[in-house]
Design a protein around this motif. Structure first.
Motif, PDB file in Angstrom:
ATOM      1  N   PHE A 216       0.826  -1.203   0.000  1.00 49.22           N
ATOM      2  CA  PHE A 216       0.000   0.000   0.000  1.00 49.22           C
ATOM      3  C   PHE A 216       0.862   1.255   0.000  1.00 49.22           C
ATOM      4  O   PHE A 216       2.000   1.244   0.478  1.00 49.22           O
ATOM      5  N   GLN A 217       0.309   2.343  -0.533  1.00 50.31           N
ATOM      6  CA  GLN A 217       1.006   3.624  -0.576  1.00 50.31           C
ATOM      7  C   GLN A 217       0.486   4.490   0.570  1.00 50.31           C
ATOM      8  O   GLN A 217      -0.692   4.868   0.583  1.00 50.31           O
ATOM      9  N   VAL A 218       1.347   4.767   1.523  1.00 55.76           N
ATOM     10  CA  VAL A 218       0.945   5.476   2.741  1.00 55.76           C
ATOM     11  C   VAL A 218       1.597   6.844   2.774  1.00 55.76           C
ATOM     12  O   VAL A 218       2.826   6.962   2.795  1.00 55.76           O
ATOM     13  N   GLY A 219       0.783   7.903   2.763  1.00 54.33           N
ATOM     14  CA  GLY A 219       1.299   9.261   2.803  1.00 54.33           C
ATOM     15  C   GLY A 219       1.328   9.826   4.207  1.00 54.33           C
ATOM     16  O   GLY A 219       0.814   9.218   5.160  1.00 54.33           O
ATOM     17  N   ASP A 220       1.909  11.005   4.341  1.00 53.24           N
ATOM     18  CA  ASP A 220       2.000  11.660   5.652  1.00 53.24           C
ATOM     19  C   ASP A 220       0.627  12.060   6.186  1.00 53.24           C
ATOM     20  O   ASP A 220       0.472  12.264   7.400  1.00 53.24           O
ATOM     21  N   ASP A 221      -0.375  12.169   5.294  1.00 54.47           N
ATOM     22  CA  ASP A 221      -1.714  12.572   5.730  1.00 54.47           C
ATOM     23  C   ASP A 221      -2.573  11.392   6.173  1.00 54.47           C
ATOM     24  O   ASP A 221      -3.730  11.584   6.543  1.00 54.47           O
TER      25      ASP A 221
END
Length: 227
Positions: A216-221
């Motif tokens: 999965f692609q996990v961003g800072d938000d």
């Protein structure tokens, strides 16, 4: 259903939370949140007009629904055909749908993946009437693992699921779409301990690393309020 959600809830249980889940599809989760019947509902709904995921649907659900930012994931066509390795998703579906007796496995009505499947069939030149007549079109799996298992066991020749289940089942993956998986929350439940716990997990570096390891692609938000 989402493998990422499974991981988050596994960690929530390990922390002492009692968890109950129902796979009702994104639209079902959104409606449950609107009615205040759940703490969290996972959604991945593409708004055709704006090209945005989830936020337009949460906004239209009313002021009582909040949106918590989740993570990105890749959806694609799972199949067993080595000769179609590297082919585009629509090409894979076009080739398999043309074979006599080839079957698909569908997803449950109201799920975001079901919407993707119908769009995919249209892009492959399979109209609604022909799609409904495809072997397996009425076979509705309620999870990505169930789709992968059906294809791996030869019960179906193709289905749509997230990339993370392709490898464990030894299947080919033809990319279809990058999508955003978020969480809708009834506003009056936003400060409940279980909701706070899941949001904390979304912001926890260990949990984020586990999500990334699952593809999965996990961003800072991740875990922040979007609406």
């Amino acid at each position: 259903h989402c493998l990422g959600l499974d991981e988050l809830l596994r960690r929530a249980r390990a922390a002492g939370l009692q968890v109950r889940t129902l796979s009702v599809g994104s639209l079902g989760g959104l409606e449950a949140a609107r009615r205040g019947e759940c703490d969290l509902g996972g959604v991945h709904l593409l708004d055709e007009e704006t090209g945005a995921y989830n936020a337009p649907f949460a906004a239209r659900a009313g002021a009582g629904v909040r949106l918590v930012r989740g993570y990105g994931r890749r959806q694609g066509v799972l199949h067993r055909e080595k000769s179609l390795r590297g082919a585009a998703a629509a090409e894979v579906v076009r080739a398999l749908a043309a074979r006599a007796g080839a079957a698909m496995v569908n997803r449950n009505r109201g799920s975001g993946t079901r919407i993707l499947i119908d769009r995919l069939l249209a892009s492959a030149g399979v109209d609604a009437a022909r799609a409904a007549a495809l072997p397996g079109y009425e076979l509705e799996a309620r999870s990505h693992n169930a789709v992968a298992a059906s294809v791996a066991q030869g019960k179906a020749d193709w289905g749509v699921a997230i990339e993370g289940v392709a490898g464990p089942y030894g299947l080919e993956f033809a990319w279809l779409a990058d999508e955003q998986y978020d969480f809708v929350v009834p506003g009056e439940r936003l400060e409940r301990a279980p909701v706070r716990a899941v949001r904390a997990l979304l912001q926890d570096q260990g949990a984020r690393a586990a999500l990334r390891a699952l593809g999965f692609q996990v961003g800072d938000d991740c875990g922040t309020l979007s609406i």
